[in-house]
Design an enzyme around this catalytic site. Structure first.
Site, PDB file in Angstrom:
ATOM      1  N   TYR A 165       0.856  -1.191   0.000  1.00 13.83           N
ATOM      2  CA  TYR A 165       0.000   0.000   0.000  1.00 13.83           C
ATOM      3  C   TYR A 165       0.886   1.232   0.000  1.00 13.83           C
ATOM      4  O   TYR A 165       1.828   1.327   0.781  1.00 13.83           O
ATOM      5  CB  TYR A 165      -0.903  -0.002   1.256  1.00 13.83           C
ATOM      6  CG  TYR A 165      -1.777   1.230   1.363  1.00 13.83           C
ATOM      7  CD1 TYR A 165      -2.689   1.554   0.362  1.00 13.83           C
ATOM      8  CD2 TYR A 165      -1.701   2.071   2.480  1.00 13.83           C
ATOM      9  CE1 TYR A 165      -3.500   2.686   0.464  1.00 13.83           C
ATOM     10  CE2 TYR A 165      -2.500   3.200   2.586  1.00 13.83           C
ATOM     11  CZ  TYR A 165      -3.409   3.501   1.578  1.00 13.83           C
ATOM     12  OH  TYR A 165      -4.190   4.619   1.675  1.00 13.83           O
ATOM     13  N   ASP A 267       9.182   3.922  -0.343  1.00 13.37           N
ATOM     14  CA  ASP A 267       8.080   4.471   0.437  1.00 13.37           C
ATOM     15  C   ASP A 267       8.390   4.181   1.897  1.00 13.37           C
ATOM     16  O   ASP A 267       8.186   3.071   2.383  1.00 13.37           O
ATOM     17  CB  ASP A 267       6.767   3.807   0.005  1.00 13.37           C
ATOM     18  CG  ASP A 267       5.590   4.270   0.847  1.00 13.37           C
ATOM     19  OD1 ASP A 267       5.810   4.959   1.862  1.00 13.37           O
ATOM     20  OD2 ASP A 267       4.456   3.930   0.489  1.00 13.37           O
ATOM     21  N   LYS A 295       3.700  10.348   8.146  1.00  9.80           N
ATOM     22  CA  LYS A 295       3.344   9.742   9.447  1.00  9.80           C
ATOM     23  C   LYS A 295       4.192  10.240  10.611  1.00  9.80           C
ATOM     24  O   LYS A 295       4.163  11.412  10.933  1.00  9.80           O
ATOM     25  CB  LYS A 295       3.366   8.225   9.326  1.00  9.80           C
ATOM     26  CG  LYS A 295       2.294   7.721   8.342  1.00  9.80           C
ATOM     27  CD  LYS A 295       1.725   6.382   8.680  1.00  9.80           C
ATOM     28  CE  LYS A 295       0.748   5.955   7.603  1.00  9.80           C
ATOM     29  NZ  LYS A 295      -0.310   5.119   8.029  1.00  9.80           N
TER      30      LYS A 295
HETATM   31  C1  LIG Z   1       3.453   2.585   3.306  1.00 13.84           C
HETATM   32  C2  LIG Z   1       2.444   3.683   3.188  1.00 13.84           C
HETATM   33  N1  LIG Z   1       2.567   4.589   2.213  1.00 13.84           N
HETATM   34  C3  LIG Z   1       1.709   5.618   2.067  1.00 13.84           C
HETATM   35  C4  LIG Z   1       0.640   5.738   2.926  1.00 13.84           C
HETATM   36  C5  LIG Z   1      -0.333   6.867   2.752  1.00 13.84           C
HETATM   37  O1  LIG Z   1      -0.159   7.803   3.759  1.00 13.84           O
HETATM   38  P1  LIG Z   1      -1.350   8.802   4.106  1.00 13.84           P
HETATM   39  O2  LIG Z   1      -2.417   7.993   4.740  1.00 13.84           O
HETATM   40  O3  LIG Z   1      -0.686   9.805   5.015  1.00 13.84           O
HETATM   41  O4  LIG Z   1      -1.790   9.416   2.827  1.00 13.84           O
HETATM   42  C6  LIG Z   1       0.450   4.807   3.951  1.00 13.84           C
HETATM   43  C7  LIG Z   1      -0.679   4.918   4.882  1.00 13.84           C
HETATM   44  O5  LIG Z   1      -0.980   4.061   5.648  1.00 13.84           O
HETATM   45  C8  LIG Z   1       1.377   3.752   4.082  1.00 13.84           C
HETATM   46  O6  LIG Z   1       1.245   2.826   5.022  1.00 13.84           O
END
Ligand SMILES: Cc1ncc(COP(=O)(O)O)c(C=O)c1O
Length: 457
Positions: A165, A267, A295
């Site tokens: 994700y 990521d 985060k």
């Molecule tokens: C690995 C990863 N990338 C991107 C995101 C997206 O972040 P946001 O919810 O701040 O848009 C998340 C959210 O859980 C994530 O776990």
């Protein structure tokens, strides 16, 4: 149930689920009422689809230190930590002081402030990439990464790992948690839209490969020769429990991509501030071309950042690519990031996270061994998860075999005994904060011990 879980007594397990659900429901009248009330103004009664959970969402009132309190007055040790966004813990005095000070001097200008530079200098040193820009969420950070990879290479195809994700942007909402009957065979994984509303053309441009398999990546790169802009990789998969990269995998990915004229984006939205000082980049010793953060880097405020090499970021610096946003570099967020990264999530903190993580790992693995319930515990500093599959999970297809039922009963047992866990059972992992204590993590282990005894024959 897999063979390794043969020591579980199905009758006891079913009975335990029934009694724990009854207790869960009895303790949350206020949350149930709030959900009903919310249904008339919030679609589905929640602010985000992933806040909805069975039997029903829990509505929170307060958070202090390692604890949260729900609207029914139940208090919990928080292992959810806002989907891993609050490694500073709740109402951290330094964050409270920083935000109060900053808000009294103006909360938004859409002009740069000094804190943006201090944070940039810090990120540069901490993650080893020289140039940075800000955004407001993990989704924005990964969206920027995808656009940059496409713009720089002049190619359209993006690779991602099956079952990962990367936020809710169209290009990456593909094969996030696809059902087993839709994924095709291992050699030819199907790109499965995670939601309706994604144009077919966008889904087609996102191709998936299995985690931890360099041969599969090489074959797929060959198949799309000359068309691949880059690949986005979560260096430890954190939305499929916790799947760790095998020795040499991340370095191999970088080498193969560069060999094909493509770029690598990490990521690190979840891993960045939690699995080591310097995140996965430092923990695994592989520096990507692009790095996405969000985060826990923001101490609980909406935040996001994207870093890159001189070459990659020159495309933004000289204006060939517009990287924009009204709230980019927002003063409140910048002040919170500065305090979080330079004063709270300091190197010593990760030593303490490691100590607490070891208590969790040892404690949970001892229960697993004693009861033979089949599984193992993975920890990386502030992050960790119990995986209910005896054999190590290497990729999303293995992960599909992890027991949903055991993840669910652990979730209920933990909740009913004062540990707040993220929704969505086996997909999530825990996040500790700097305000968690040994007593807090022992509570999780004690609850797990109870579970082990209660369900084994
Ligand atoms: C690995 C990863 N990338 C991107 C995101 C997206 O972040 P946001 O919810 O701040 O848009 C998340 C959210 O859980 C994530 O776990």
């Amino acid at each position: 149930m897999s063979v390794a879980q043969k020591t579980i007594d199905p009758t006891k397990l079913a009975k335990l689920i029934e009694t724990e659900e009854a207790e869960f429901n009895a303790r949350h009248h206020g949350s149930r009422d709030m959900t009903e009330r919310a249904r008339t103004s919030l679609a589905g009664g929640v602010a985000s689809s992933w806040q909805a959970t069975d039997p029903h969402p829990i509505w929170l009132a307060d958070g202090h230190g390692s604890n949260v309190v729900d609207v029914d007055g139940n208090e919990y040790v928080d292992f959810h930590n806002g989907y891993g966004a609050v490694a500073v813990g709740h109402a951290h005095p330094k964050i409270a002081e920083t935000i109060s000070d900053r808000i009294g001097r103006g909360s938004h200008f859409a002009q740069p402030t000094e804190d943006a530079v201090v944070v940039g200098e810090h990120l540069r040193e901490r993650f080893g990439l020289p140039l940075w820009r800000y955004c407001n969420s993990g989704t924005e950070a990964t969206m920027e990464a995808v656009r940059l990879m496409r713009a720089i290479t002049g190619r359209d195809v993006i690779f991602k790992i099956e079952g990962s994700y990367h936020g809710h942007g169209d290009a990456v909402m593909v094969s996030v948690a696809p059902p087993a009957d839709s994924i095709g065979d291992y050699e030819n994984p199907v790109s499965v839209p995670q939601t309706i509303g994604l144009p077919d053309a966008v889904v087609e441009l996102t191709r998936v490969v299995p985690f931890n398999d360099l041969d599969a990546l090489e074959r797929t790169l060959h198949r799309y020769q000359g068309r691949v802009a880059g690949m986005i990789v979560e260096p430890t998969m954190m939305n499929a429990g916790m799947i760790v990269p095998e020795e040499g995998y991340l370095g191999g990915v970088k080498e193969l991509l560069h060999g094909a004229g493509a770029l690598l984006a990490f990521d690190e939205v979840k891993t960045g501030a939690t699995i080591a000082y310097g995140g996965a980049t430092k923990r695994f010793g592989v520096t990507p071309d692009l790095l996405c953060l969000a985060k826990s880097t923001g101490g609980g405020l909406p935040c996001g950042a994207i870093g890159g090499t001189e070459e990659v970021m020159s495309w933004i610096a000289d204006g060939r690519i517009d990287q924009v946003g009204t709230f980019n570099g927002n003063p409140l967020t910048m002040a919170a990031m500065r305090a979080t990264l330079t004063e709270i999530l300091t190197p010593d903190v990760y030593t303490e996270f490691d100590r607490l993580a070891e208590i969790l790992r040892e404690g949970c693995d001892a229960v697993i061994e004693r009861t033979g319930i089949g599984g193992y515990t993975t920890v990386m500093s502030a992050r960790g998860a119990v995986t209910y599959r005896a054999e190590r999970v290497r990729n999303y297809r293995d992960y599909l075999e992890v027991s949903d039922e055991l993840a669910y009963i652990n979730w209920l047992v933990q909740f009913n005994r004062g540990v707040f866990m993220a929704p969505w059972g086996k997909s999530e992992n825990w996040t500790l904060s700097v305000q968690h204590s040994e007593e807090d993590v022992r509570r999780y282990v004690d609850n797990f011990e109870f579970l082990g005894k209660a369900i084994t024959a």
